[in-house]
Motif scaffolding. Structure first.
Motif, PDB file in Angstrom:
ATOM      1  N   MET B  10       0.844  -1.211   0.000  1.00  0.00           N
ATOM      2  CA  MET B  10       0.000   0.000   0.000  1.00  0.00           C
ATOM      3  C   MET B  10       0.874   1.255   0.000  1.00  0.00           C
ATOM      4  N   THR B  11       1.974   1.207   0.761  1.00  0.00           N
ATOM      5  CA  THR B  11       2.895   2.350   0.801  1.00  0.00           C
ATOM      6  C   THR B  11       3.519   2.569  -0.569  1.00  0.00           C
ATOM      7  N   HIS B  12       3.885   1.467  -1.211  1.00  0.00           N
ATOM      8  CA  HIS B  12       4.488   1.542  -2.542  1.00  0.00           C
ATOM      9  C   HIS B  12       3.473   2.092  -3.542  1.00  0.00           C
ATOM     10  N   LEU B  13       2.262   1.566  -3.465  1.00  0.00           N
ATOM     11  CA  LEU B  13       1.186   2.039  -4.352  1.00  0.00           C
ATOM     12  C   LEU B  13       0.964   3.531  -4.143  1.00  0.00           C
ATOM     13  N   PHE B  14       0.909   3.922  -2.883  1.00  0.00           N
ATOM     14  CA  PHE B  14       0.657   5.329  -2.545  1.00  0.00           C
ATOM     15  C   PHE B  14       1.776   6.218  -3.089  1.00  0.00           C
ATOM     16  N   SER B  15       3.010   5.733  -3.018  1.00  0.00           N
ATOM     17  CA  SER B  15       4.137   6.561  -3.481  1.00  0.00           C
ATOM     18  C   SER B  15       4.017   6.846  -4.975  1.00  0.00           C
ATOM     19  N   VAL B  16       3.688   5.821  -5.778  1.00  0.00           N
ATOM     20  CA  VAL B  16       3.604   6.070  -7.220  1.00  0.00           C
ATOM     21  C   VAL B  16       2.375   6.902  -7.549  1.00  0.00           C
ATOM     22  N   LEU B  17       1.287   6.730  -6.773  1.00  0.00           N
ATOM     23  CA  LEU B  17       0.077   7.516  -7.053  1.00  0.00           C
ATOM     24  C   LEU B  17       0.297   8.983  -6.674  1.00  0.00           C
TER      25      LEU B  17
END
Lengths: 10, 215
Positions: B10-17
């Protein structure tokens, strides 16, 4: 036998 | 799936978003290294070669598509979008891709779990991901000022891999013969690379001042 290690992580 | 891995994803997803939203809304990529974004697109491409051959779960496939789609669209925005591309600082973003790609490729050929094309590509993607942030960190040090969205982006990227380390420790103790020492070493190296950034990020956050990296 060498079990195919499933890459279940991203 | 464990809480550490879910939090990491989720953190990784959030970073790219966060990055995609920043570029899309303010139509600017100031402070963003195109080199790092291209390296990430390469990381996802070489890591997810099995996206259509090995189905793990819907979650796994959806997340892979999101990471592939977001990384390529960020590269497209910076390279092609008529407004965004004007804010790309190509004179400062001069890190040579091949300084990272070639050593990672050579290392993957010699140090891997199994000498097959897919396995070497997967191992290459792990090594490359560990160092892909370097052009971005170099750019941040050169431009000296960091707008807080870029700072948050780099922080989230580092945090995701740190959470994955907790996931690997958890899986090591809960799953028999869960051994991926290459993944673990690459993951630790990657997180250590962020360590000095983390230090300055926390310092600036604590003193509530603008984030400045030492030259």
């Amino acid at each position: 036998e060498e079990q195919e290690d499933i890459k279940d992580e991203l | 799936m464990n809480i550490f891995r879910l939090a990491g994803d989720m953190t990784h997803l959030f970073s790219v978003l966060v990055l995609l939203l920043k570029i899309h809304t303010i139509k600017s990529c100031a402070g963003i290294s195109l080199k790092t974004q291209e390296l990430y697109a390469l990381v996802f491409t070489t890591r997810y070669l099995d996206i259509f051959t090995d189905f793990i779960s819907l979650y796994n496939t959806v997340m892979k598509l999101i990471f592939l789609g977001s990384s390529f669209s960020i590269v497209w925005y910076i390279r092609r979008h008529k407004i965004v591309r004007r804010s790309y600082d190509k004179d400062q973003d001069t890190f040579r891709h091949y300084f990272l790609v070639i050593p990672c490729l050579v290392l993957a050929v010699f140090i891997n779990h199994k000498f097959t094309f897919k396995e070497v590509m997967w191992t290459f993607s792990l090594y490359l991901e560990a160092v892909a942030i370097l052009p971005q960190l170099v750019l941040l040090q050169r431009t000296r000022n960091i707008d807080n969205l870029t700072g948050q982006y780099v922080f989230l990227l580092g945090a995701y891999r740190a959470l994955y380390i907790l996931n690997w420790i958890y899986r090591h103790f809960t799953e028999p013969h869960y051994v991926h020492w290459i993944t673990w070493i690459a993951g630790v190296v990657q997180t250590l690379l962020y360590a000095d950034f983390f230090y300055y990020y926390f310092q600036s956050w604590k003193n509530n001042e603008k984030l400045q990296l030492p030259a």
